[in-house]
Motif scaffolding. Sequence first.
Motif, PDB file in Angstrom:
ATOM      1  N   VAL A   8       1.104  -1.343   0.077  1.00 38.51           N
ATOM      2  CA  VAL A   8       0.068   0.233  -0.035  1.00 38.51           C
ATOM      3  C   VAL A   8       1.265   1.320  -0.412  1.00 38.51           C
ATOM      4  O   VAL A   8       1.949   1.287   0.741  1.00 38.51           O
ATOM      5  CB  VAL A   8      -0.867   0.105   0.853  1.00 38.51           C
ATOM      6  N   GLY A   9       0.438   2.086  -0.675  1.00 37.23           N
ATOM      7  CA  GLY A   9       1.242   3.629  -1.245  1.00 37.23           C
ATOM      8  C   GLY A   9       1.077   4.258  -0.184  1.00 37.23           C
ATOM      9  O   GLY A   9       0.517   4.158   1.120  1.00 37.23           O
ATOM     10  N   THR A  10       1.921   5.212   0.069  1.00 38.80           N
ATOM     11  CA  THR A  10       1.998   6.594   1.528  1.00 38.80           C
ATOM     12  C   THR A  10       0.610   7.598   0.674  1.00 38.80           C
ATOM     13  O   THR A  10      -0.120   8.275   1.980  1.00 38.80           O
ATOM     14  CB  THR A  10       2.853   7.911   0.706  1.00 38.80           C
ATOM     15  N   GLN A  11      -0.705   7.333   0.162  1.00 43.59           N
ATOM     16  CA  GLN A  11      -1.913   7.710  -0.169  1.00 43.59           C
ATOM     17  C   GLN A  11      -2.893   6.677  -0.451  1.00 43.59           C
ATOM     18  O   GLN A  11      -3.543   6.808  -0.892  1.00 43.59           O
ATOM     19  CB  GLN A  11      -1.960   8.277  -1.534  1.00 43.59           C
ATOM     20  N   ASP A  12      -2.373   6.062   0.695  1.00 42.53           N
ATOM     21  CA  ASP A  12      -3.653   4.473   0.769  1.00 42.53           C
ATOM     22  C   ASP A  12      -4.034   3.874  -0.262  1.00 42.53           C
ATOM     23  O   ASP A  12      -4.842   3.531  -0.599  1.00 42.53           O
ATOM     24  CB  ASP A  12      -4.182   4.799   1.575  1.00 42.53           C
ATOM     25  N   GLN A  13      -3.410   4.236  -1.708  1.00 38.53           N
ATOM     26  CA  GLN A  13      -3.643   3.083  -2.603  1.00 38.53           C
ATOM     27  C   GLN A  13      -2.770   1.895  -2.835  1.00 38.53           C
ATOM     28  O   GLN A  13      -1.478   1.295  -2.493  1.00 38.53           O
ATOM     29  CB  GLN A  13      -3.716   3.829  -3.502  1.00 38.53           C
ATOM     30  N   PRO A  14      -3.478   0.414  -3.889  1.00 37.54           N
ATOM     31  CA  PRO A  14      -2.696  -0.124  -3.814  1.00 37.54           C
ATOM     32  C   PRO A  14      -1.899  -0.308  -4.713  1.00 37.54           C
ATOM     33  O   PRO A  14      -2.403   0.042  -5.630  1.00 37.54           O
ATOM     34  CB  PRO A  14      -3.953  -1.616  -3.271  1.00 37.54           C
ATOM     35  N   LEU A  15      -0.234  -1.134  -4.737  1.00 39.27           N
ATOM     36  CA  LEU A  15       0.566  -0.710  -5.610  1.00 39.27           C
ATOM     37  C   LEU A  15       0.587  -1.790  -6.227  1.00 39.27           C
ATOM     38  O   LEU A  15       1.053  -2.073  -7.078  1.00 39.27           O
ATOM     39  CB  LEU A  15       2.023  -0.684  -5.109  1.00 39.27           C
ATOM     40  N   PHE A  16       0.510  -3.140  -5.623  1.00 43.88           N
ATOM     41  CA  PHE A  16       0.853  -4.089  -5.292  1.00 43.88           C
ATOM     42  C   PHE A  16       0.283  -5.345  -4.815  1.00 43.88           C
ATOM     43  O   PHE A  16      -0.067  -5.234  -3.693  1.00 43.88           O
ATOM     44  CB  PHE A  16       2.345  -5.064  -5.599  1.00 43.88           C
TER      45      PHE A  16
END
Length: 192
Positions: A8-16
């Motif tokens: 989970v990225g810093t903007q709370d979006q899933p990256l993988f």
Amino acid sequence: MSYYFCIVGTQDQPLFELEFGTSKQGGDGVARFSQEARHMNPFIVHSSLDFVDELQWTNNQMYLKRIDQFASSHISTFLTPTSTRFMLLHLPHLPNTAPTSQPMPNSFPPFTPYTSVPPSTSTASRGTSSSSSTSIPNNPTSPQTEEAIRQFFGEVFEVWLKAIMNPFASTEGKIGSPVFRQRVVAAGRKYL
């Protein structure tokens, strides 16, 4: 055990995102989530982000251990220095059994159990020996499981660092590299 791993990225979006099963003690490496659970896993992991945000300021460790539980699913977290979160949802089940895929009768909204183990049944009441009750597939809270998850996160962190050091990669972009996916799967087979 069945696993759902998410970065989970810093903007709370899933990256993988990746689902896999245990490869230890005769496991076949296939996740045993029901179809409904597969859809719920991202939401369960995302709901645990509030706990991560609280713990990151009170704990100076990168591996935050098991931070949350939903039904019989447990969520463990690893926090990188860039505040990217590695989150692992792990669902225990009895060896050679899968969660039931039939909805519970008379429940609204329809609910599919996440595990075939009744919540009131403990490993001691099933008559298992102490050596098998602390194995990775049977006990998600044991020190052996915590150590295996920590080692898995450490290896994935190294692979992730190599992936984001690519000058053409974005630290907030989805990770679509097949090599990265293969190395995460290999780490899962090795430790979990």
